[in-house]
Design a protein around this motif. Structure first.
Motif, PDB file in Angstrom:
ATOM      1  N   VAL A 147      35.156  40.585   7.028  1.00  0.00           N
ATOM      2  CA  VAL A 147      36.228  41.028   6.910  1.00  0.00           C
ATOM      3  C   VAL A 147      37.498  41.485   6.782  1.00  0.00           C
ATOM      4  O   VAL A 147      37.927  39.853   7.372  1.00  0.00           O
ATOM      5  N   GLN A 148      38.210  41.148   5.168  1.00  0.00           N
ATOM      6  CA  GLN A 148      39.908  40.416   5.227  1.00  0.00           C
ATOM      7  C   GLN A 148      40.821  41.681   5.366  1.00  0.00           C
ATOM      8  O   GLN A 148      40.788  42.932   5.059  1.00  0.00           O
ATOM      9  N   PRO A 149      41.822  41.131   5.319  1.00  0.00           N
ATOM     10  CA  PRO A 149      42.949  41.505   5.417  1.00  0.00           C
ATOM     11  C   PRO A 149      43.149  43.049   4.279  1.00  0.00           C
ATOM     12  O   PRO A 149      43.932  43.915   4.626  1.00  0.00           O
ATOM     13  N   VAL A 150      43.582  42.551   3.070  1.00  0.00           N
ATOM     14  CA  VAL A 150      43.456  43.377   2.596  1.00  0.00           C
ATOM     15  C   VAL A 150      42.628  45.055   1.702  1.00  0.00           C
ATOM     16  O   VAL A 150      42.371  45.582   2.296  1.00  0.00           O
ATOM     17  N   TRP A 151      41.385  44.343   1.363  1.00  0.00           N
ATOM     18  CA  TRP A 151      40.308  45.613   1.164  1.00  0.00           C
ATOM     19  C   TRP A 151      39.078  46.454   1.959  1.00  0.00           C
ATOM     20  O   TRP A 151      38.030  46.856   1.888  1.00  0.00           O
ATOM     21  N   PHE A 161      36.178  47.614   7.817  1.00  0.00           N
ATOM     22  CA  PHE A 161      34.809  47.863   8.474  1.00  0.00           C
ATOM     23  C   PHE A 161      35.045  46.962   9.822  1.00  0.00           C
ATOM     24  O   PHE A 161      35.908  46.234  10.071  1.00  0.00           O
ATOM     25  N   THR A 162      34.429  46.502   9.765  1.00  0.00           N
ATOM     26  CA  THR A 162      32.932  45.677  11.106  1.00  0.00           C
ATOM     27  C   THR A 162      32.574  45.191  11.080  1.00  0.00           C
ATOM     28  O   THR A 162      32.021  44.780   9.665  1.00  0.00           O
ATOM     29  N   ASP A 163      32.632  43.107  11.617  1.00  0.00           N
ATOM     30  CA  ASP A 163      32.022  42.872  10.698  1.00  0.00           C
ATOM     31  C   ASP A 163      30.482  42.753  10.751  1.00  0.00           C
ATOM     32  O   ASP A 163      29.788  42.794  11.644  1.00  0.00           O
ATOM     33  N   SER A 164      29.424  42.853   9.507  1.00  0.00           N
ATOM     34  CA  SER A 164      28.351  42.987   9.311  1.00  0.00           C
ATOM     35  C   SER A 164      27.646  44.451   9.785  1.00  0.00           C
ATOM     36  O   SER A 164      26.580  45.073   9.480  1.00  0.00           O
ATOM     37  N   GLN A 165      28.578  45.488   9.178  1.00  0.00           N
ATOM     38  CA  GLN A 165      28.343  46.443   8.963  1.00  0.00           C
ATOM     39  C   GLN A 165      28.233  47.263   7.883  1.00  0.00           C
ATOM     40  O   GLN A 165      27.844  46.581   7.241  1.00  0.00           O
ATOM     41  N   GLU A 166      27.080  47.772   7.951  1.00  0.00           N
ATOM     42  CA  GLU A 166      25.912  49.015   7.202  1.00  0.00           C
ATOM     43  C   GLU A 166      26.424  50.187   6.521  1.00  0.00           C
ATOM     44  O   GLU A 166      27.311  50.832   7.533  1.00  0.00           O
ATOM     45  N   ILE A 167      26.525  49.735   5.098  1.00  0.00           N
ATOM     46  CA  ILE A 167      27.215  50.417   4.876  1.00  0.00           C
ATOM     47  C   ILE A 167      26.109  51.582   3.147  1.00  0.00           C
ATOM     48  O   ILE A 167      25.497  50.532   2.997  1.00  0.00           O
ATOM     49  N   LEU A 168      26.453  52.465   3.154  1.00  0.00           N
ATOM     50  CA  LEU A 168      25.410  53.118   2.153  1.00  0.00           C
ATOM     51  C   LEU A 168      26.303  53.506   0.676  1.00  0.00           C
ATOM     52  O   LEU A 168      27.368  54.663   1.124  1.00  0.00           O
ATOM     53  N   ILE A 169      26.154  53.016  -0.458  1.00  0.00           N
ATOM     54  CA  ILE A 169      27.309  53.464  -1.603  1.00  0.00           C
ATOM     55  C   ILE A 169      26.490  53.300  -2.795  1.00  0.00           C
ATOM     56  O   ILE A 169      25.086  52.832  -3.122  1.00  0.00           O
ATOM     57  N   PRO A 170      26.084  54.217  -3.470  1.00  0.00           N
ATOM     58  CA  PRO A 170      26.064  54.296  -5.060  1.00  0.00           C
ATOM     59  C   PRO A 170      26.292  52.956  -5.787  1.00  0.00           C
ATOM     60  O   PRO A 170      27.525  52.405  -5.445  1.00  0.00           O
ATOM     61  N   LEU A 190      48.925  46.985   3.380  1.00  0.00           N
ATOM     62  CA  LEU A 190      50.227  47.340   2.457  1.00  0.00           C
ATOM     63  C   LEU A 190      51.285  48.201   3.520  1.00  0.00           C
ATOM     64  O   LEU A 190      52.467  48.363   3.357  1.00  0.00           O
ATOM     65  N   ALA A 191      51.056  48.949   3.762  1.00  0.00           N
ATOM     66  CA  ALA A 191      52.075  49.834   5.098  1.00  0.00           C
ATOM     67  C   ALA A 191      52.166  48.591   6.764  1.00  0.00           C
ATOM     68  O   ALA A 191      52.649  48.760   7.523  1.00  0.00           O
ATOM     69  N   GLY A 192      51.724  46.769   6.441  1.00  0.00           N
ATOM     70  CA  GLY A 192      51.323  46.610   8.193  1.00  0.00           C
ATOM     71  C   GLY A 192      50.688  46.668   9.194  1.00  0.00           C
ATOM     72  O   GLY A 192      51.187  45.897  10.482  1.00  0.00           O
ATOM     73  N   VAL A 193      49.682  47.468   9.407  1.00  0.00           N
ATOM     74  CA  VAL A 193      49.235  48.157  10.440  1.00  0.00           C
ATOM     75  C   VAL A 193      47.646  46.547  10.663  1.00  0.00           C
ATOM     76  O   VAL A 193      47.583  45.920   9.970  1.00  0.00           O
ATOM     77  N   PRO A 194      48.145  45.865  11.851  1.00  0.00           N
ATOM     78  CA  PRO A 194      47.500  44.375  12.098  1.00  0.00           C
ATOM     79  C   PRO A 194      45.629  45.208  12.012  1.00  0.00           C
ATOM     80  O   PRO A 194      44.839  46.051  12.003  1.00  0.00           O
ATOM     81  N   ALA A 195      45.389  43.875  11.745  1.00  0.00           N
ATOM     82  CA  ALA A 195      43.832  44.289  11.101  1.00  0.00           C
ATOM     83  C   ALA A 195      42.892  44.540  12.016  1.00  0.00           C
ATOM     84  O   ALA A 195      41.872  45.536  12.061  1.00  0.00           O
ATOM     85  N   ASP A 196      43.017  43.896  13.661  1.00  0.00           N
ATOM     86  CA  ASP A 196      41.917  44.511  14.836  1.00  0.00           C
ATOM     87  C   ASP A 196      42.505  45.844  14.629  1.00  0.00           C
ATOM     88  O   ASP A 196      41.417  46.347  16.107  1.00  0.00           O
ATOM     89  N   GLN A 197      43.075  46.696  13.988  1.00  0.00           N
ATOM     90  CA  GLN A 197      43.828  47.645  14.224  1.00  0.00           C
ATOM     91  C   GLN A 197      43.232  49.115  13.660  1.00  0.00           C
ATOM     92  O   GLN A 197      42.941  50.359  13.054  1.00  0.00           O
ATOM     93  N   GLY A 198      42.570  48.703  12.296  1.00  0.00           N
ATOM     94  CA  GLY A 198      41.597  49.070  11.370  1.00  0.00           C
ATOM     95  C   GLY A 198      40.685  49.623  11.519  1.00  0.00           C
ATOM     96  O   GLY A 198      40.215  50.022  10.383  1.00  0.00           O
ATOM     97  N   ALA A 199      39.143  49.129  12.284  1.00  0.00           N
ATOM     98  CA  ALA A 199      38.322  48.781  12.181  1.00  0.00           C
ATOM     99  C   ALA A 199      38.501  50.397  12.526  1.00  0.00           C
ATOM    100  O   ALA A 199      37.601  50.356  13.124  1.00  0.00           O
TER     101      ALA A 199
END
Length: 229
Positions: free
Chosen positions: A119-123, A127-136, A218-227
């Protein structure tokens, strides 16, 4: 957010749609124009740039727009390379390693489970750590390879962003689906998050998190508010 179109790009429109659904403005960038027009981030989309002649991404890395992107990325510009975009980033030496022919030598097109490893600040802040997601996933040259020293560094430095689970679709070493550079502003991902932003057209909306993450950064939202996904 800029979305680059190369000759042979297939998913540039889908990437631009993902940006818009996340609440951002998509600016279309042309491969032959070095100007970035003031965008705050760039997406290199999937497809077959320049017909994948020589190697996938090998010609696109020399496009005029890539010279500008490479310089800006080294100064911190967020860049996301999806599938062919991941290949281009490796060819441009913005990411280590290479993408080679799928180990089973077949084109693979399916919905793929993967786990968020960093879980990195930019991209990936949405998400949350170890979150499982389904993507083509859809690729013929999606097998990530690197020497052992590089693999060890990626693992030790938390640069493995996502890993395939429930089956490896292409034989990538360490089940790697996505990696970042050492500063986290450049990410390459082989599966297609832009095809998982709307339940009408994809298996989930899990891919939307990549687009909302960078907009929050880019909006400066802290990472812990992004999950949120």
């Amino acid at each position: 957010m800029g979305v680059v179109t190369f000759p042979g790009s297939l998913d540039d429109g889908d990437a631009a749609r993902g940006v818009r659904l996340a609440g951002g403005d998509a600016v279309r960038l042309w491969h032959a124009d070095p100007e970035l027009y003031g965008v705050d981030a760039v997406i290199l989309p999937g497809g077959f740039s320049y017909g994948d002649y020589l190697r996938a991404g090998a010609i696109a890395r020399f496009a005029p727009v890539m010279e500008t992107i490479a310089l800006a990325a080294r100064d911190g510009l967020p860049v996301l390379g999806i599938c062919n975009g991941f290949q281009i980033l490796c060819e441009a030496h913005l990411l280590p390693g290479a993408l080679t022919r799928n180990q089973h030598l077949h084109f693979r097109n399916r919905d793929q489970w993967m786990r968020i490893e960093a879980v990195q600040p930019v991209w990936t802040n949405a998400f949350t750590d170890s979150q499982e997601i389904l993507i083509p996933v859809k690729n013929g040259e999606g097998c990530y390879v690197a020497d052992q020293h590089t693999l060890d560094e990626l693992e030790a430095n938390g640069q493995v962003v996502a890993r395939y689970i429930n089956g490896n679709p292409n034989g990538s070493l360490h089940d790697i689906a996505a990696i970042s550079n050492s500063t986290g502003n450049v990410v390459g991902i082989m599966p297609h998050p832009e095809h998982a932003v709307d339940l009408l057209t994809g298996p989930s909306v899990d891919g939307l998190g990549f687009f909302t993450s960078v907009l929050k950064f880019l909006a400066g939202v802290p990472a812990d508010q992004g999950a949120t996904t």
